[in-house]
Design a protein around this motif. Structure first.
Motif, PDB file in Angstrom:
ATOM      1  N   TYR A  44       0.823  -1.254  -0.052  1.00 33.34           N
ATOM      2  CA  TYR A  44      -0.033  -0.015   0.068  1.00 33.34           C
ATOM      3  C   TYR A  44       0.782   1.262  -0.006  1.00 33.34           C
ATOM      4  O   TYR A  44       0.744   2.264  -0.824  1.00 33.34           O
ATOM      5  CB  TYR A  44      -1.125   0.031   1.295  1.00 33.34           C
ATOM      6  N   GLU A  45       1.697   1.262   0.748  1.00 33.73           N
ATOM      7  CA  GLU A  45       2.555   2.271   0.798  1.00 33.73           C
ATOM      8  C   GLU A  45       3.409   2.826  -0.311  1.00 33.73           C
ATOM      9  O   GLU A  45       3.546   4.087  -0.771  1.00 33.73           O
ATOM     10  CB  GLU A  45       3.855   2.085   2.100  1.00 33.73           C
ATOM     11  N   ARG A  46       3.938   1.582  -0.883  1.00 34.85           N
ATOM     12  CA  ARG A  46       4.772   2.116  -2.291  1.00 34.85           C
ATOM     13  C   ARG A  46       3.454   2.238  -3.609  1.00 34.85           C
ATOM     14  O   ARG A  46       4.138   3.265  -4.104  1.00 34.85           O
ATOM     15  CB  ARG A  46       5.501   0.648  -2.472  1.00 34.85           C
ATOM     16  N   MET A  47       2.462   1.774  -3.412  1.00 41.51           N
ATOM     17  CA  MET A  47       1.509   2.122  -4.413  1.00 41.51           C
ATOM     18  C   MET A  47       1.063   3.572  -4.468  1.00 41.51           C
ATOM     19  O   MET A  47       0.784   4.255  -5.422  1.00 41.51           O
ATOM     20  CB  MET A  47       0.442   0.928  -4.627  1.00 41.51           C
ATOM     21  N   ALA A  48       0.768   4.026  -2.962  1.00 38.56           N
ATOM     22  CA  ALA A  48       0.125   5.163  -2.628  1.00 38.56           C
ATOM     23  C   ALA A  48       1.240   6.367  -3.131  1.00 38.56           C
ATOM     24  O   ALA A  48       0.832   7.423  -3.942  1.00 38.56           O
ATOM     25  CB  ALA A  48      -0.259   5.362  -1.387  1.00 38.56           C
ATOM     26  N   ALA A  49       2.274   5.946  -2.794  1.00 43.56           N
ATOM     27  CA  ALA A  49       3.555   7.039  -3.154  1.00 43.56           C
ATOM     28  C   ALA A  49       3.731   7.303  -4.642  1.00 43.56           C
ATOM     29  O   ALA A  49       3.956   8.128  -5.100  1.00 43.56           O
ATOM     30  CB  ALA A  49       4.943   6.443  -2.504  1.00 43.56           C
ATOM     31  N   THR A  50       3.545   6.043  -5.331  1.00 45.70           N
ATOM     32  CA  THR A  50       3.769   5.996  -6.823  1.00 45.70           C
ATOM     33  C   THR A  50       2.344   7.010  -7.370  1.00 45.70           C
ATOM     34  O   THR A  50       2.577   7.675  -8.320  1.00 45.70           O
ATOM     35  CB  THR A  50       3.567   4.688  -7.505  1.00 45.70           C
ATOM     36  N   LYS A  51       1.353   6.491  -6.880  1.00 48.13           N
ATOM     37  CA  LYS A  51       0.170   7.311  -7.306  1.00 48.13           C
ATOM     38  C   LYS A  51       0.180   8.965  -7.071  1.00 48.13           C
ATOM     39  O   LYS A  51      -0.148   9.750  -8.073  1.00 48.13           O
ATOM     40  CB  LYS A  51      -1.013   7.134  -6.594  1.00 48.13           C
ATOM     41  N   LYS A  52       0.799   9.219  -5.973  1.00 49.56           N
ATOM     42  CA  LYS A  52       1.086  10.718  -5.584  1.00 49.56           C
ATOM     43  C   LYS A  52       2.042  11.160  -6.535  1.00 49.56           C
ATOM     44  O   LYS A  52       2.172  12.343  -7.135  1.00 49.56           O
ATOM     45  CB  LYS A  52       1.413  10.903  -4.140  1.00 49.56           C
ATOM     46  N   ARG A  53       3.079  10.350  -6.776  1.00 49.64           N
ATOM     47  CA  ARG A  53       4.282  10.872  -7.478  1.00 49.64           C
ATOM     48  C   ARG A  53       3.771  11.306  -8.928  1.00 49.64           C
ATOM     49  O   ARG A  53       4.180  12.221  -9.530  1.00 49.64           O
ATOM     50  CB  ARG A  53       5.369   9.792  -7.761  1.00 49.64           C
ATOM     51  N   PHE A  54       2.941  10.390  -9.568  1.00 51.05           N
ATOM     52  CA  PHE A  54       2.415  10.859 -10.818  1.00 51.05           C
ATOM     53  C   PHE A  54       1.116  11.385 -11.042  1.00 51.05           C
ATOM     54  O   PHE A  54       0.369  11.575 -12.082  1.00 51.05           O
ATOM     55  CB  PHE A  54       2.586   9.236 -11.743  1.00 51.05           C
ATOM     56  N   GLY A  55       0.565  11.918  -9.823  1.00 52.16           N
ATOM     57  CA  GLY A  55      -0.562  12.779  -9.949  1.00 52.16           C
ATOM     58  C   GLY A  55      -1.752  11.857 -10.419  1.00 52.16           C
ATOM     59  O   GLY A  55      -2.648  12.344 -11.058  1.00 52.16           O
ATOM     60  N   LYS A  56      -1.637  10.560 -10.114  1.00 54.46           N
ATOM     61  CA  LYS A  56      -2.922   9.745 -10.310  1.00 54.46           C
ATOM     62  C   LYS A  56      -3.777   9.209  -9.031  1.00 54.46           C
ATOM     63  O   LYS A  56      -4.352   8.218  -8.956  1.00 54.46           O
ATOM     64  CB  LYS A  56      -2.466   8.596 -10.656  1.00 54.46           C
ATOM     65  N   THR A  57      -3.836  10.329  -7.989  1.00 49.86           N
ATOM     66  CA  THR A  57      -4.832   9.785  -6.812  1.00 49.86           C
ATOM     67  C   THR A  57      -6.111   9.831  -7.057  1.00 49.86           C
ATOM     68  O   THR A  57      -6.959   9.242  -6.117  1.00 49.86           O
ATOM     69  CB  THR A  57      -4.431  11.077  -5.810  1.00 49.86           C
TER      70      THR A  57
END
Length: 84
Positions: A44-57
């Protein structure tokens, strides 16, 4: 009715999907919970960080697949290997 997700989670749906997919009763106490290029405990932590990084929240960025077998068609080990 949806369960309330703690506000510390950026994406409650992603968190809920990962919780469902790694449920101890469904995975023999997580024996059959794995990740590909991702540690299951930190998924979860890694996937959420990736979503935030690429603006896909606010959109779908992951899908949860299902597989099923007739009784006796595959052992739990075989089914897990096929899923991977």
């Amino acid at each position: 009715m949806r369960k309330t997700i703690d506000k510390k989670y950026v994406d409650g749906d992603l968190y809920a999907a990962l919780q469902y997919a790694s449920n101890d009763k469904k995975t023999d106490e997580r024996m059959y919970a794995s990740g590909i290029n991702c540690n299951v405990k930190r998924a979860y932590e890694r996937m959420a960080a990736t979503k935030k990084r690429f603006g896909k929240t606010g959109c779908n960025v992951a899908y949860h697949g299902y597989q099923s077998f007739q009784a006796g068609e595959a052992t739990p080990e075989e089914a897990h290997k096929i899923g991977l």
